[in-house]
Write a protein that holds these residues in place. Structure first.
Motif, mmCIF file in Angstrom:
data_model
loop_
_atom_site.group_PDB
_atom_site.id
_atom_site.type_symbol
_atom_site.label_atom_id
_atom_site.label_comp_id
_atom_site.label_asym_id
_atom_site.label_seq_id
_atom_site.Cartn_x
_atom_site.Cartn_y
_atom_site.Cartn_z
ATOM 1 N N VAL A 51 0.830 -1.201 0.000
ATOM 2 C CA VAL A 51 0.000 0.000 0.000
ATOM 3 C C VAL A 51 0.862 1.248 0.000
ATOM 4 N N GLY A 52 2.032 1.163 0.622
ATOM 5 C CA GLY A 52 2.972 2.274 0.547
ATOM 6 C C GLY A 52 2.613 3.450 1.404
ATOM 7 N N HIS A 53 2.233 3.197 2.653
ATOM 8 C CA HIS A 53 1.910 4.289 3.577
ATOM 9 C C HIS A 53 2.706 4.037 4.848
ATOM 10 N N GLU A 54 3.855 4.689 4.966
ATOM 11 C CA GLU A 54 4.777 4.384 6.054
ATOM 12 C C GLU A 54 4.320 4.858 7.432
ATOM 13 N N PRO A 55 3.782 6.086 7.594
ATOM 14 C CA PRO A 55 3.490 6.542 8.967
ATOM 15 C C PRO A 55 2.500 5.651 9.705
ATOM 16 N N ASP A 56 1.383 5.283 9.050
ATOM 17 C CA ASP A 56 0.367 4.451 9.686
ATOM 18 C C ASP A 56 0.064 3.282 8.758
ATOM 19 N N ASN A 57 0.530 2.114 9.143
ATOM 20 C CA ASN A 57 0.326 0.955 8.293
ATOM 21 C C ASN A 57 -1.140 0.535 8.338
ATOM 22 N N PRO A 58 -1.789 0.348 7.196
ATOM 23 C CA PRO A 58 -3.143 -0.203 7.211
ATOM 24 C C PRO A 58 -3.120 -1.643 7.719
ATOM 25 N N LEU A 59 -4.278 -2.118 8.147
ATOM 26 C CA LEU A 59 -4.335 -3.444 8.768
ATOM 27 C C LEU A 59 -4.029 -4.563 7.785
ATOM 28 N N CYS A 60 -4.239 -4.330 6.488
ATOM 29 C CA CYS A 60 -3.938 -5.390 5.526
ATOM 30 C C CYS A 60 -2.449 -5.699 5.504
ATOM 31 N N ASP A 61 -1.591 -4.719 5.879
ATOM 32 C CA ASP A 61 -0.153 -4.986 5.961
ATOM 33 C C ASP A 61 0.144 -6.039 7.016
ATOM 34 N N LEU A 62 -0.609 -6.017 8.106
ATOM 35 C CA LEU A 62 -0.359 -6.956 9.204
ATOM 36 C C LEU A 62 -0.924 -8.337 8.915
ATOM 37 N N VAL A 63 -2.004 -8.392 8.131
ATOM 38 C CA VAL A 63 -2.617 -9.690 7.820
ATOM 39 C C VAL A 63 -1.892 -10.368 6.673
ATOM 40 N N ALA A 64 -1.381 -9.592 5.721
ATOM 41 C CA ALA A 64 -0.725 -10.176 4.553
ATOM 42 C C ALA A 64 0.494 -10.991 4.959
ATOM 43 N N ASP A 65 0.887 -11.902 4.080
ATOM 44 C CA ASP A 65 2.036 -12.754 4.359
ATOM 45 C C ASP A 65 3.350 -11.974 4.294
ATOM 46 N N VAL A 66 3.403 -10.972 3.416
ATOM 47 C CA VAL A 66 4.601 -10.139 3.288
ATOM 48 C C VAL A 66 4.150 -8.688 3.150
ATOM 49 N N ARG A 67 4.800 -7.800 3.885
ATOM 50 C CA ARG A 67 4.513 -6.371 3.756
ATOM 51 C C ARG A 67 5.655 -5.713 3.003
ATOM 52 N N ALA A 68 5.306 -5.004 1.938
ATOM 53 C CA ALA A 68 6.289 -4.248 1.165
ATOM 54 C C ALA A 68 6.077 -2.766 1.435
ATOM 55 N N ALA A 69 7.175 -2.036 1.563
ATOM 56 C CA ALA A 69 7.064 -0.617 1.883
ATOM 57 C C ALA A 69 6.437 0.166 0.739
ATOM 58 N N THR A 70 6.726 -0.227 -0.494
ATOM 59 C CA THR A 70 6.211 0.460 -1.679
ATOM 60 C C THR A 70 5.925 -0.579 -2.756
ATOM 61 N N PRO A 71 5.188 -0.225 -3.811
ATOM 62 C CA PRO A 71 5.018 -1.158 -4.928
ATOM 63 C C PRO A 71 6.336 -1.596 -5.548
ATOM 64 N N THR A 72 7.306 -0.678 -5.600
ATOM 65 C CA THR A 72 8.628 -1.059 -6.123
ATOM 66 C C THR A 72 9.275 -2.114 -5.244
ATOM 67 N N ASP A 73 9.148 -1.945 -3.930
ATOM 68 C CA ASP A 73 9.688 -2.941 -3.010
ATOM 69 C C ASP A 73 8.985 -4.277 -3.188
ATOM 70 N N ALA A 74 7.686 -4.262 -3.454
ATOM 71 C CA ALA A 74 6.952 -5.511 -3.695
ATOM 72 C C ALA A 74 7.484 -6.226 -4.928
ATOM 73 N N ALA A 75 7.772 -5.471 -5.993
ATOM 74 C CA ALA A 75 8.319 -6.084 -7.209
ATOM 75 C C ALA A 75 9.657 -6.745 -6.933
ATOM 76 N N LYS A 76 10.454 -6.132 -6.069
ATOM 77 C CA LYS A 76 11.757 -6.717 -5.741
ATOM 78 C C LYS A 76 11.619 -7.968 -4.892
ATOM 79 N N ARG A 77 10.520 -8.073 -4.146
ATOM 80 C CA ARG A 77 10.335 -9.231 -3.267
ATOM 81 C C ARG A 77 9.745 -10.438 -3.986
ATOM 82 N N ILE A 78 8.940 -10.213 -5.024
ATOM 83 C CA ILE A 78 8.209 -11.331 -5.628
ATOM 84 C C ILE A 78 9.024 -12.071 -6.686
ATOM 85 N N VAL A 79 10.001 -11.413 -7.312
ATOM 86 C CA VAL A 79 10.814 -12.099 -8.325
ATOM 87 C C VAL A 79 12.286 -11.825 -8.045
#
Length: 412
Positions: A240-268
């Protein structure tokens, strides 16, 4: 049964039912309601504004009306997706059979109240174990297909697909564009989330959005969405890319990425980095193999330099000489013993021959035996043992002769 009782034979007219419904609804009185505003319809010149108040956690809504001046003087600018608390009275219009909530007061839900509600929901989900790290599923090293949920033509979609393709050109995406804010976001995201989770080709799902305000990110802290993520069998990455207050989906998801770019680096994985790793591993393995071969060659050289391997027949030759000397010593000792014993036997034989009766007989002596009629013989030891007529056997040095005794000789 009274005559006025309702039955198939005595049905109510429509007006009677409508009036009764209006009476029941009238008893509800004034109520405070919280929800999200959608479909705000402000007609030019009209004194009444028609809106829809939607429940963000369920697919339910109410039609609400408000005076135009109340809408214009609201504490916040009313727009679709705004969370509000309203006070109104339910009205049932008997002419059209419709229910509306006539508003008399509108209050905005402050950021502090929103954060407090999110915090209460966070504690609830945490108590249920939805944030448990042991339930987190690992992301596959090289996913077959990546499911991507994001806004249409958004920067988040471009960041994820561009960075992932640059890192691993063969990556494939199953992109699903949905609303990522507003009253319809949760329902759309949950629908495509279930669709991608049911697809066996999708190995990981990325939920991406490029940040935003607390109000914009409310759908990502929705209880329905959080429970849908927890129910997925496919690993989910929240970007989701919101650093100050993480939405709850960040805590439920299996992996939290700081930004969409970070997510791309984590998945492949990164092709260049993996190639560099392979080259480094190949170099290290070749070096280790060369060191092992060198070490083994050194050990073999040391073993070959030892006398037992350098001249393996030396030990056998030394032992052969030792055995030859031992055999010679044994043969010499045996011959010495045989000679000594032979000499001793010769001496004993000479002594035996000297002391034996044969030697005595050879010197002219004889042995006289008296022979009985039964053929038994006995050595004569007295003249009385051989009266006249006794058969005699006289043994001399070279044999024996037979004789007959004539009795004792005269004068003897």
């Amino acid at each position: 049964m009274t005559a006025n009782a309702n039955s198939a034979e005595n049905p109510y007219p429509v007006r009677a039912v409508a009036i009764r419904i209006a009476g029941w609804i009238e008893k509800l009185g004034t109520v405070w309601v919280e929800g999200q505003l959608t479909q705000i319809n402000i007609r030019p010149g009209a004194k009444t504004v028609f809106m829809v108040l939607r429940d963000p956690a369920a697919d339910m809504s109410l039609t609400v009306t408000a005076p135009r001046d109340l809408v214009e003087s609201a504490p916040v600018k009313l727009a679709e997706g705004v969370q509000v608390v309203v006070c109104g009275k339910a009205n049932f219009f008997t002419g059209r059979g419709t229910l509306t909530l006539r508003l008399s007061e509108i209050r905005a839900v402050g950021i502090g109240e929103l954060l407090a509600r999110i915090e209460r929901l966070r504690r609830l989900l945490d108590a249920e174990g939805l944030f448990d790290l042991r339930l987190k599923r690992p992301i596959p090293f090289l996913p077959n297909t990546v499911g991507l949920i994001t806004g249409r033509a958004s920067a988040a979609e471009r960041d994820v697909t561009t960075v992932a393709a640059a890192r691993w050109p063969a990556v494939r995406f199953a992109v699903r564009n949905t609303a990522v804010q507003g009253p319809t976001a949760v329902a759309q995201i949950v629908a495509v989330l279930k669709e991608l989770d049911a697809d066996t080709c999708v190995d990981v799902i990325v939920l991406a959005r490029g940040g935003g305000s607390v109000e914009d990110l409310l759908p990502f802290s929705d209880e329905t969405l959080c429970r849908a993520i927890a129910a997925c069998r496919t690993p989910v990455v929240s970007a989701v890319g919101h650093e100050p207050d993480n939405p709850l989906c960040d805590l439920v998801a299996d992996v939290r990425a700081a930004t969409p770019t970070d997510a791309a680096k984590r998945i492949v994985p990164d092709t260049a980095a993996e190639q560099h790793l392979l080259d480094d591993l190949r170099r290290r393995s070749a070096q280790a193999l060369r060191h092992w071969v060198t070490r083994e060659e050194r050990i073999l050289a040391q073993l070959r330099s030892r006398p037992v391997l350098a001249e393996p027949l030396t030990a056998l030759t030394a032992r052969a000489d030792e055995i030859h000397r031992a055999r010679s010593a044994v043969r010499r000792d045996i011959n010495r013993v045989i000679d000594a014993e032979t000499e001793r036997v010769g001496h004993l034989s000479a002594r035996l021959a000297t002391l034996g009766p044969a030697a005595t007989l050879a010197r002219g002596y004889a042995v006289v035996q008296a022979v009985t009629p039964e053929g038994r013989s006995a050595v004569l030891r007295s003249t009385a043992d051989a009266p006249a007529g006794t058969a005699l056997r006289v043994r001399v040095g070279d044999g024996a002769i037979a004789a007959v005794s004539e009795g004792p000789a005269d004068g003897e």
